[in-house]
Design an enzyme around this catalytic site. Structure first.
Site, PDB file in Angstrom:
ATOM      1  N   ASP A 295       0.866  -1.165   0.000  1.00  0.00           N
ATOM      2  CA  ASP A 295       0.000   0.000   0.000  1.00  0.00           C
ATOM      3  C   ASP A 295       0.910   1.225   0.000  1.00  0.00           C
ATOM      4  OD1 ASP A 295      -2.156   1.643  -0.061  1.00  0.00           O
ATOM      5  OD2 ASP A 295      -3.216   0.709   1.612  1.00  0.00           O
TER       6      ASP A 295
HETATM    7  C1  NOJ Z   1      -4.071   3.808  -0.064  1.00  0.00           C
HETATM    8  C2  NOJ Z   1      -5.224   2.870   0.109  1.00  0.00           C
HETATM    9  O1  NOJ Z   1      -5.145   2.238   1.366  1.00  0.00           O
HETATM   10  C3  NOJ Z   1      -5.322   1.804  -0.967  1.00  0.00           C
HETATM   11  O2  NOJ Z   1      -6.502   1.098  -0.803  1.00  0.00           O
HETATM   12  C4  NOJ Z   1      -5.243   2.440  -2.322  1.00  0.00           C
HETATM   13  O3  NOJ Z   1      -5.359   1.443  -3.306  1.00  0.00           O
HETATM   14  C5  NOJ Z   1      -3.938   3.178  -2.443  1.00  0.00           C
HETATM   15  N1  NOJ Z   1      -3.854   4.217  -1.425  1.00  0.00           N
HETATM   16  C6  NOJ Z   1      -3.758   3.808  -3.806  1.00  0.00           C
HETATM   17  O4  NOJ Z   1      -4.602   4.873  -3.956  1.00  0.00           O
END
Ligand code: NOJ
Length: 755
Positions: A295
């Protein structure tokens, strides 16, 4: 697939025939020897820097979904040091990025473009939690496919969805992105969504109406303590394996191409450095062959977590846990080479990670045509097609859950004269798409006001309108005129809720009542004693105890997306009879959360016939049950379940127990009901939940019509992790219920299981 002779393909051919490629130990996702050979050939041409580049993802900054990182992508693209980009979309924006990579980099490896396509890309579908309330797996697959089709026409070939995190805490803003609290349903929804995004098998990835899917956030992100985003997940190994992991395994079995790490730690180990999760479970136990992306900046955060002294060590920890790609953090890019040279990360693990990433690029057809997701004409003709909007409306009306209804809904087109439409959600458009709404244009979403005007055109209904107040803030200046309008009406329809950015990532709440002065207005309205229906547009279960006491009807509309107003008008008018059932319990107040139906009995459960018993596991101020339980939702008609029969009282290994029941529509309208099967294992080597969903069927019946439903139970359905963490079914006694909600125990039967 049409094959173009690019400079790169010539290089690959030379490599395939001339290099004695030392085959890396990666196990391919496709299992296709030809693809494996191609991957090995490319790998053999790459320098260590280029390999680490493949393991690096940059943000295009077209959307902002996390803390801004400083690095400028262009120089890296030109050097071939970017494996993937995200947060950028449309052919116009993405094509130049791909061109930069292909024109100037040494090996001309195409870039993979990812995006958060969560519940639609242009055509916005109901937020994922709402959609799960339809209990309609085919429709969930359909919406994922449409989202994939739209995204794939605008430069995207990878979505960061589905989110398959089980969620039991309404404070957590991200409950909106998943399928709710239940493991059984969560597994099926995960499967439907993966197949919707990707198709049935790896060969479907080549199609331009599919994209790679990503099961996220591995793991137990939904268990964030106190419902606060990014917080520690305090889960036992048993709960992790029994509750949080199964939807991920279902996604893997459905063929999901990628996994995303979770921000949280479990037992002192941040997920992004967890060998247990990524090696023992994901690779060794489940044999997952796709690749894992972190993430957002999750490797950098290993320093904040306090398990790495600096980013160099963070890179080492993540790489050695088997994390293949670094999302926007730049940690691999800056540190991994030194870690390999210092012998802290093996070259073999780098090769395996890069092979996994390259394979996906081959499967998507990017090596043959790096621009295959960048076709202006297709982009133009695909965006918000009428058929997509029709599908969105169909799914939206099926996602609405009727929570209470005392003679308010449906509002018959010929019945009442003046209906006062009151509240900040009546004309609101911007919130209707909810969070994570891709490139959906919030100004194009149909408001409830417009949907109702259209629906009741030419009818006897007169609408009046007042907003009364905002979604947040303390301004009560609109109360007076709104009350005057209400006073003159025969019926009041109030639409309230949460602003869209009050749920989603980093949008948690400790007070889950209607925000601002909305409830204050309802209290004033109540004094007028008018028949009042409340429509709610929000992203989480709210504390509706007061509203349940004081409103005549409550309709949970969630964030329904582009066609929200039309879909709601379908339900309000009775053109569609609501059939949604909750997939996440609504607490009586925030003090009850986390609350979920499949809880443990405890050693001191409250006796059903003595709710005031002392020294029992209960509260002094509120009963244990939720206000609206999992599986609950009303219809404009009524249903009954009768004649529940088991073919045997003893289920044996290798045999099946069949449960037959008759569902009848006992009311006066066509309607759909979700018939649910729950099972309780009465005792085991470890305690078992008070009940668990084991089957369901959604059935549509005309008034007076009946249908026989059949469920089957086999040994596999009774398996759980026993005292030694073996996944087995134990001999014993069971109860089952065939019902229309998790709290309905009217049709109870017993059976036992013997090996
Ligand atoms: C953070 C989020 O937790 C995740 O779900 C997402 O895919 C990514 N950012 C990218 O935007």
């Amino acid at each position: 697939m049409k094959t173009k002779l690019t400079l790169f393909s010539i290089l690959v051919c030379i490599a395939m025939f001339s290099c004695n490629t030392s085959k890396s130990k990666y196990k391919s996702y496709s299992g296709d020897a030809e693809i494996e050979r191609k991957v090995d050939s490319v790998l053999s041409l790459m320098t260590l820097e280029e390999k680490i580049g493949q393991m690096t993802q940059f943000s295009g900054r077209g959307d902002i979904t996390g803390p801004e990182m400083q690095n400028e992508v262009m120089p890296y693209l030109k050097k071939g040091l970017v494996g993937s980009m995200f947060n950028e979309a449309t052919v116009e924006k993405v094509r130049p990025l791909q061109e930069a990579a292909l024109a100037e980099s040494r090996l001309k490896i195409p870039v993979l473009f990812g995006y958060d396509v969560i519940h639609g890309f242009r055509t916005i579908f109901p937020m994922s939690l709402a959609e799960s309330c339809s209990w309609d797996l085919d429709l969930m697959k359909e919406s994922a496919r449409i989202a994939a089709t739209e995204a794939a026409a605008e430069g995207i070939s990878w979505t960061f969805a589905p989110m398959v995190d089980i969620a039991r805490d309404a404070r957590w803003g991200r409950v909106m992105e998943g399928a709710g609290e239940d493991v059984y349903l969560g597994k099926l929804v995960a499967t439907a969504r993966v197949k919707g995004f990707q198709g049935e098998g790896w060969k479907d990835l080549e199609s331009t109406n599919t994209v790679l899917a990503c099961a996220k956030h591995f793991a137990a992100y939904g268990a964030a303590e106190a419902g606060r985003d990014y917080n520690t997940a305090e889960v036992s190994e048993r709960t992790l394996n029994e509750i949080y992991l199964p939807p991920f395994l279902a996604a893997k079995e459905a063929g999901v191409a990628t996994f995303m790490t979770a921000f949280n730690e479990i037992g002192g180990v941040p997920c992004t450095a967890s060998k247990y999760l990524y090696k023992d479970v994901l690779r060794d136990r489940w044999d997952f062959r796709g690749f894992v992306v972190t993430d957002y900046t999750a490797i950098n955060e290993l320093v904040e977590h306090g398990i790495a002294k600096d980013e160099a060590q963070a890179a080492e920890l993540a790489a050695n846990a088997g994390i293949d790609m670094d999302m926007t953090g730049g940690v691999y890019l800056e540190n991994l080479k030194a870690q390999v040279e210092a012998g802290k990360v093996s070259m073999e693990s780098i090769d395996i990670a890069v092979s996994r990433i390259l394979e996906m690029k081959f499967l998507l057809g990017l090596f043959d045509d790096p621009y295959r997701y960048m076709d202006e004409a297709r982009q133009e003709s695909t965006r918000m097609k009428p058929a997509f909007l029709a599908s969105a409306r169909n799914i939206a009306k099926r996602s609405v859950v009727l929570l209470k209804n005392e003679n308010i809904f449906p509002i018959d087109k010929s019945s009442r004269k003046t209906v006062a439409l009151i509240g900040p959600m009546i004309k609101n458009q911007t919130s209707l798409n909810g969070e994570w709404a891709g490139r959906g244009d919030r100004n194009q979403s149909v408001s409830l006001f417009d949907g109702l005007q259209e629906k009741y055109k030419g009818s006897n209904i007169q609408f009046t309108y007042a907003s009364a107040c905002g979604l947040k803030g303390n301004d009560k200046s609109g109360f007076k005129s709104a009350l005057n309008i209400a006073r003159k009406a025969d019926l009041v329809l109030v639409a309230m809720g949460e602003d869209f950015n009050w749920s989603g990532e980093a949008a948690c709440r400790t007070n889950i009542q209607l925000p601002g002065v909305q409830q204050d207005f309802l209290k004033e309205l109540k004094k007028l004693n008018k028949p009042t229906g409340l429509v709610l547009v929000n992203g989480r279960p709210l504390d509706l105890s007061w509203e349940n006491e004081n409103m005549d009807a409550i309709m949970e509309a969630w964030y329904l997306g582009t066609t929200a107003g039309d879909a709601l008008a379908d339900v309000i008018s009775g053109d569609y009879n609501p059939s949604g059932k909750l997939t996440l319990s609504f607490p009586r107040n925030v003090g009850q959360v986390p609350i979920y139906y499949n809880a443990k009995n405890t050693g001191r459960p409250i006796p059903k016939d003595d709710p005031d018993a002392d020294y029992k596991s209960t509260y002094i101020d509120v009963e244990n049950s939720p206000l609206y339980p999992f599986g609950y939702g009303l219809s404009y008609t009524t249903f009954s379940i009768k004649d529940v029969k088991l073919n045997t009282n003893t289920l044996k290994s290798g045999e099946q127990l069949t449960v037959n029941a008759t569902l009848s529509n006992t009311g006066g309208l066509y309607g759909e009901e979700v018939v649910q099967l729950y099972v309780q294992d009465l005792y085991g080597s470890v305690s078992r939940p008070v009940k668990e969903l084991k089957g369901f069927e959604k059935v549509g019946l005309e008034p007076g019509e009946s249908k026989e439903i059949q469920f089957t139970i086999s040994e596999d359905d009774l398996k759980f992790f026993d005292i030694n963490m073996n996944f087995v079914a134990e001999d014993g006694d069971f109860k089952l219920w065939v019902s229309t909600s998790s709290s309905d125990e009217s049709n109870e039967r017993s059976f036992n299981f013997k090996h």
